[in-house]
Scaffold this active site. Structure first.
Site, PDB file in Angstrom:
ATOM      1  N   GLY A 222     -29.609 -71.080 -15.501  1.00 31.22           N
ATOM      2  CA  GLY A 222     -28.205 -71.010 -15.090  1.00 31.22           C
ATOM      3  C   GLY A 222     -27.328 -71.919 -15.931  1.00 31.22           C
ATOM      4  N   GLY A 225     -28.944 -74.160 -18.880  1.00 28.06           N
ATOM      5  CA  GLY A 225     -29.348 -73.622 -20.180  1.00 28.06           C
ATOM      6  C   GLY A 225     -30.608 -72.798 -20.042  1.00 28.06           C
ATOM      7  N   GLY A 251     -27.482 -63.097 -17.191  1.00 29.52           N
ATOM      8  CA  GLY A 251     -28.894 -63.103 -17.599  1.00 29.52           C
ATOM      9  C   GLY A 251     -29.218 -61.868 -18.429  1.00 29.52           C
ATOM     10  N   ASP A 252     -28.618 -60.743 -18.070  1.00 28.54           N
ATOM     11  CA  ASP A 252     -28.854 -59.499 -18.813  1.00 28.54           C
ATOM     12  C   ASP A 252     -28.218 -59.577 -20.196  1.00 28.54           C
ATOM     13  OD1 ASP A 252     -30.090 -58.458 -16.513  1.00 28.54           O
ATOM     14  OD2 ASP A 252     -28.152 -57.835 -15.714  1.00 28.54           O
TER      15      ASP A 252
HETATM   16  O1  RIB Z   1     -28.281 -58.786 -13.191  1.00 25.88           O
HETATM   17  C1  RIB Z   1     -27.091 -58.337 -12.587  1.00 25.88           C
HETATM   18  C2  RIB Z   1     -27.308 -56.983 -11.989  1.00 25.88           C
HETATM   19  O2  RIB Z   1     -28.263 -57.102 -10.957  1.00 25.88           O
HETATM   20  C3  RIB Z   1     -26.096 -56.346 -11.360  1.00 25.88           C
HETATM   21  O3  RIB Z   1     -25.405 -55.540 -12.274  1.00 25.88           O
HETATM   22  C4  RIB Z   1     -26.668 -55.611 -10.152  1.00 25.88           C
HETATM   23  O4  RIB Z   1     -26.475 -54.221 -10.211  1.00 25.88           O
HETATM   24  C5  RIB Z   1     -28.149 -55.975 -10.119  1.00 25.88           C
HETATM   25  O5  RIB Z   1     -28.941 -54.998 -10.668  1.00 25.88           O
END
Ligand code: RIB
Length: 305
Positions: A222, A225, A251-252
């Protein structure tokens, strides 16, 4: 077919993001400040970030045969993701995200069509998977599909990236075939059964998990880091000091950027710094995928500094 495709097999959710001062108490009706709707789902988010940075990216998954599904396909296509292998069935997965004033969030998903992906769907796209440079998975689709993909494609050239989110127990023989495991501190704690209270705890936990994986672990922490652990190297990368307004999908965004940098064969520390920078830009804007920077956004922000 181009041999450098990134193939993401995962979820597509329509996100309802509610900005509010705090979570309600039991029995309380709380009045929120703002509502943002938009494309989400961990799989689609990671695919979107890869494509926004310029990587040829193919998404494999399912959306509902409804207006949310159409919206998700439209937005992913618009950022350059190849959506031609996404099928329509049932109702679209949904993400309900509560975002606090400091950008932290609480997320709940309804699986919907994401839960209808089958191993037969995977077999239909085997030519796509065989020609990939990275196969990227998360845990918002059925277990058996994830296990099937990892078992079947572990020996192809494509590196297998598993984001164990939301965290599930992973069978030993499956985890061993994962080239890059990415988890946040909550997910890492779930996997090891201990909590992380410091950066050195995170590195120690990564070292403990490393022999169980195919060779590289990233733990995101978070606002603190992230840490990377490989058999020969471990390091902490502090987060950039930015004004965070919404961490949804951060995170994505980090994972998409990490894959982008790794696919350019940069040294691992450069890859981690790049991913740290990209996710720092993401948290300064509201929403999920819409807040992810393009290569152009990154250059212009660097230029301003
Ligand atoms: O990582 C964030 C995502 O987690 C959101 O977009 C939500 O849809 C869940 O999948």
């Amino acid at each position: 077919m181009e041999s450098k495709n990134i193939v993401v097999i995962g979820s597509l959710n329509f996100d309802i993001i509610v900005k509010q001062q705090r979570m309600p108490k039991k029995g309380e009706t709380f009045i929120a400040d703002e509502l943002i709707q938009g494309p989400g789902g961990k799989g689609a988010n990671q695919a979107a970030q890869c494509a926004k940075l310029g990587l040829p990216t193919i998404m494999i998954g399912k959306v509902g045969d409804d207006r949310f599904g159409n919206a998700l396909l439209g937005s992913l296509t618009a950022v350059g993701v190849n959506t031609s292998y996404i099928k329509k069935l049932g109702s679209t997965g949904m993400g309900i995200v509560h975002v606090m004033p400091d950008g932290d969030y609480y997320s709940t998903i309804v699986k919907g069509a994401n839960d209808l992906i089958t191993v037969e769907d995977i077999d239909e796209v085997s030519h796509v998977l065989e020609a990939s440079s990275f196969i990227v998975l998360q845990q918002e689709i059925p277990d058996e599909v994830i296990e099937y993909v990892i078992s079947k494609y572990k020996h192809t050239n494509g590196k297998i990236v598993l984001n164990n989110a939301p965290a599930r127990v992973i069978k030993e023989n499956i985890l061993k075939c994962v080239d890059i495991l990415v988890v946040n501190e909550t997910e890492a704690s779930f996997m090891v059964g201990k909590s992380i209270k410091s950066v050195s705890d995170a590195i120690d936990m990564g070292k403990e998990m490393l022999p169980l994986t195919g060779g590289m672990i990233v733990i995101t922490l978070g606002k603190e880091g992230s840490v990377v652990i490989t058999p020969s190297y471990s390091e902490f990368f502090p987060a950039e000091n930015v004004l965070a307004v919404d961490a949804t999908g951060a995170g994505d965004s980090f994972i998409g950027a990490l894959i982008y940098a790794l696919s350019g064969d940069l040294p691992i520390d450069e890859c981690m710094k790049f991913a740290t920078h990209v996710s720092a830009i993401t948290v300064t804007k509201e929403g999920g995928q819409h807040s992810f920077p393009t290569q152009e956004d990154i250059e212009s922000i660097l230029f301003k500094n």
